[in-house]
Motif scaffolding. Structure first.
Motif, PDB file in Angstrom:
ATOM      1  N   GLY A 262       0.817  -1.211   0.000  1.00 29.81           N
ATOM      2  CA  GLY A 262       0.000   0.000   0.000  1.00 29.81           C
ATOM      3  C   GLY A 262       0.848   1.257   0.000  1.00 29.81           C
ATOM      4  N   VAL A 263       1.913   1.251   0.797  1.00 26.50           N
ATOM      5  CA  VAL A 263       2.818   2.400   0.838  1.00 26.50           C
ATOM      6  C   VAL A 263       3.508   2.571  -0.515  1.00 26.50           C
ATOM      7  CG1 VAL A 263       4.927   3.294   1.870  1.00 26.50           C
ATOM      8  CG2 VAL A 263       3.183   2.275   3.314  1.00 26.50           C
ATOM      9  N   LEU A 264       3.955   1.492  -1.103  1.00 26.71           N
ATOM     10  CA  LEU A 264       4.624   1.550  -2.394  1.00 26.71           C
ATOM     11  C   LEU A 264       3.672   2.044  -3.489  1.00 26.71           C
ATOM     12  CD1 LEU A 264       7.368   0.949  -3.627  1.00 26.71           C
ATOM     13  CD2 LEU A 264       6.573  -1.357  -4.103  1.00 26.71           C
ATOM     14  N   THR A 265       2.430   1.576  -3.458  1.00 20.19           N
ATOM     15  CA  THR A 265       1.434   2.034  -4.423  1.00 20.19           C
ATOM     16  C   THR A 265       1.176   3.525  -4.262  1.00 20.19           C
ATOM     17  OG1 THR A 265       0.392  -0.142  -4.442  1.00 20.19           O
ATOM     18  CG2 THR A 265      -0.927   1.704  -5.230  1.00 20.19           C
ATOM     19  N   GLY A 266       1.095   3.987  -3.014  1.00 20.23           N
ATOM     20  CA  GLY A 266       0.907   5.416  -2.766  1.00 20.23           C
ATOM     21  C   GLY A 266       2.062   6.245  -3.307  1.00 20.23           C
ATOM     22  N   ALA A 267       3.281   5.723  -3.185  1.00 22.72           N
ATOM     23  CA  ALA A 267       4.442   6.441  -3.710  1.00 22.72           C
ATOM     24  C   ALA A 267       4.390   6.520  -5.236  1.00 22.72           C
ATOM     25  CB  ALA A 267       5.730   5.758  -3.264  1.00 22.72           C
ATOM     26  N   TYR A 268       3.990   5.427  -5.883  1.00 21.06           N
ATOM     27  CA  TYR A 268       3.885   5.439  -7.348  1.00 21.06           C
ATOM     28  C   TYR A 268       2.783   6.386  -7.817  1.00 21.06           C
ATOM     29  CZ  TYR A 268       7.081   1.523  -7.883  1.00 21.06           C
ATOM     30  OH  TYR A 268       8.191   0.717  -7.880  1.00 21.06           O
ATOM     31  N   ILE A 269       1.680   6.426  -7.093  1.00 20.98           N
ATOM     32  CA  ILE A 269       0.597   7.343  -7.457  1.00 20.98           C
ATOM     33  C   ILE A 269       1.056   8.787  -7.296  1.00 20.98           C
ATOM     34  CG2 ILE A 269      -1.686   8.158  -6.751  1.00 20.98           C
ATOM     35  CD1 ILE A 269      -2.366   5.210  -6.171  1.00 20.98           C
ATOM     36  N   ALA A 270       1.778   9.072  -6.222  1.00 22.44           N
ATOM     37  CA  ALA A 270       2.271  10.438  -5.997  1.00 22.44           C
ATOM     38  C   ALA A 270       3.249  10.867  -7.088  1.00 22.44           C
ATOM     39  CB  ALA A 270       2.927  10.531  -4.625  1.00 22.44           C
ATOM     40  N   MET A 271       3.998   9.942  -7.647  1.00 18.94           N
ATOM     41  CA  MET A 271       4.969  10.296  -8.689  1.00 18.94           C
ATOM     42  C   MET A 271       4.312  10.708  -9.995  1.00 18.94           C
ATOM     43  SD  MET A 271       8.343   7.943  -8.323  1.00 18.94           S
ATOM     44  CE  MET A 271       7.623   6.342  -8.080  1.00 18.94           C
ATOM     45  N   THR A 272       3.025  10.408 -10.167  1.00 20.63           N
ATOM     46  CA  THR A 272       2.348  10.804 -11.400  1.00 20.63           C
ATOM     47  C   THR A 272       1.880  12.245 -11.370  1.00 20.63           C
ATOM     48  OG1 THR A 272       0.174  10.072 -10.621  1.00 20.63           O
ATOM     49  CG2 THR A 272       1.532   8.452 -11.799  1.00 20.63           C
ATOM     50  N   SER A 273       2.131  12.955 -10.274  1.00 19.00           N
ATOM     51  CA  SER A 273       1.690  14.348 -10.195  1.00 19.00           C
ATOM     52  C   SER A 273       2.438  15.198 -11.229  1.00 19.00           C
ATOM     53  CB  SER A 273       1.923  14.905  -8.795  1.00 19.00           C
ATOM     54  OG  SER A 273       3.295  15.132  -8.583  1.00 19.00           O
ATOM     55  N   LYS A 274       1.854  16.341 -11.530  1.00 18.83           N
ATOM     56  CA  LYS A 274       2.433  17.236 -12.531  1.00 18.83           C
ATOM     57  C   LYS A 274       3.831  17.702 -12.142  1.00 18.83           C
ATOM     58  CE  LYS A 274       1.605  21.595 -14.836  1.00 18.83           C
ATOM     59  NZ  LYS A 274       0.801  22.801 -14.896  1.00 18.83           N
ATOM     60  N   ASP A 275       4.070  17.862 -10.848  1.00 18.79           N
ATOM     61  CA  ASP A 275       5.366  18.366 -10.396  1.00 18.79           C
ATOM     62  C   ASP A 275       6.480  17.328 -10.495  1.00 18.79           C
ATOM     63  OD1 ASP A 275       4.305  20.842  -9.782  1.00 18.79           O
ATOM     64  OD2 ASP A 275       3.701  20.189  -7.782  1.00 18.79           O
ATOM     65  N   LEU A 276       6.136  16.070 -10.642  1.00 24.61           N
ATOM     66  CA  LEU A 276       7.166  15.032 -10.726  1.00 24.61           C
ATOM     67  C   LEU A 276       7.163  14.413 -12.114  1.00 24.61           C
ATOM     68  CD1 LEU A 276       6.784  13.404  -7.218  1.00 24.61           C
ATOM     69  CD2 LEU A 276       8.556  14.944  -8.016  1.00 24.61           C
ATOM     70  N   TYR A 277       6.997  13.106 -12.184  1.00 32.11           N
ATOM     71  CA  TYR A 277       7.130  12.404 -13.459  1.00 32.11           C
ATOM     72  C   TYR A 277       5.918  12.545 -14.364  1.00 32.11           C
ATOM     73  CZ  TYR A 277      11.158  10.475 -11.187  1.00 32.11           C
ATOM     74  OH  TYR A 277      12.345  10.354 -10.537  1.00 32.11           O
ATOM     75  N   GLY A 278       4.846  13.158 -13.853  1.00 38.14           N
ATOM     76  CA  GLY A 278       3.677  13.376 -14.689  1.00 38.14           C
ATOM     77  C   GLY A 278       3.887  14.452 -15.739  1.00 38.14           C
ATOM     78  N   HIS A 279       4.854  15.345 -15.505  1.00 39.32           N
ATOM     79  CA  HIS A 279       5.097  16.401 -16.492  1.00 39.32           C
ATOM     80  C   HIS A 279       6.489  17.038 -16.358  1.00 39.32           C
ATOM     81  CE1 HIS A 279       4.168  19.621 -19.270  1.00 39.32           C
ATOM     82  NE2 HIS A 279       4.498  20.512 -18.358  1.00 39.32           N
ATOM     83  N   HIS A 280       6.729  17.689 -15.224  1.00 39.33           N
ATOM     84  CA  HIS A 280       7.947  18.494 -15.102  1.00 39.33           C
ATOM     85  C   HIS A 280       9.234  17.686 -15.224  1.00 39.33           C
ATOM     86  CE1 HIS A 280       5.818  21.960 -12.757  1.00 39.33           C
ATOM     87  NE2 HIS A 280       5.520  21.949 -14.037  1.00 39.33           N
TER      88      HIS A 280
END
Length: 109
Positions: free
Chosen positions: A43-61
């Motif tokens: 669950g913690v690992l899944t939360g970290a992967y979901i957070a990485m998809t944000s625009k400020d990280l690997y989702g865009h910037h």
């Protein structure tokens, strides 16, 4: 004598309430309990992967915008934009600082 008994009764009542009042909300798990099971770790690992998809990280910037601008692979139309400042390595402008700061803050979180 009655005051002593009453005091002991009240003191024991408040002492017993500590565990009863220690209730976690349904959507939250204590950190020490989260890593006790394999499902908690996943669950913690899944939360970290979901957070990485944000625009400020690997989702865009951090995948499309900053690396491509810093490598000067993209042309920028607006000369007064954060993209233009990043492309020109002008990190002193407020717009460029905001983009870099938001990415660092997202990494920290």
């Amino acid at each position: 004598m009655k005051k002593i008994i009453l005091f002991l009764l009240i003191a024991s009542t408040f002492a017993a309430c500590g565990d009863w009042l220690d209730v976690s909300p349904l959507g939250e798990v204590k950190e020490e309990d989260m890593y006790k099971t394999e499902d908690g770790f996943k669950g913690v690992l899944t939360g970290a992967y979901i957070a990485m998809t944000s625009k400020d990280l690997y989702g865009h910037h951090m995948t499309m915008q900053m690396p491509e601008l810093l490598a000067r692979h993209w042309e920028v139309i607006n000369a007064n934009s954060a993209e233009a400042y990043l492309r020109d390595y002008d990190f002193e402008k407020d717009a460029a600082k905001a983009v870099v700061a938001s990415s660092w803050m997202a990494y920290y979180n």
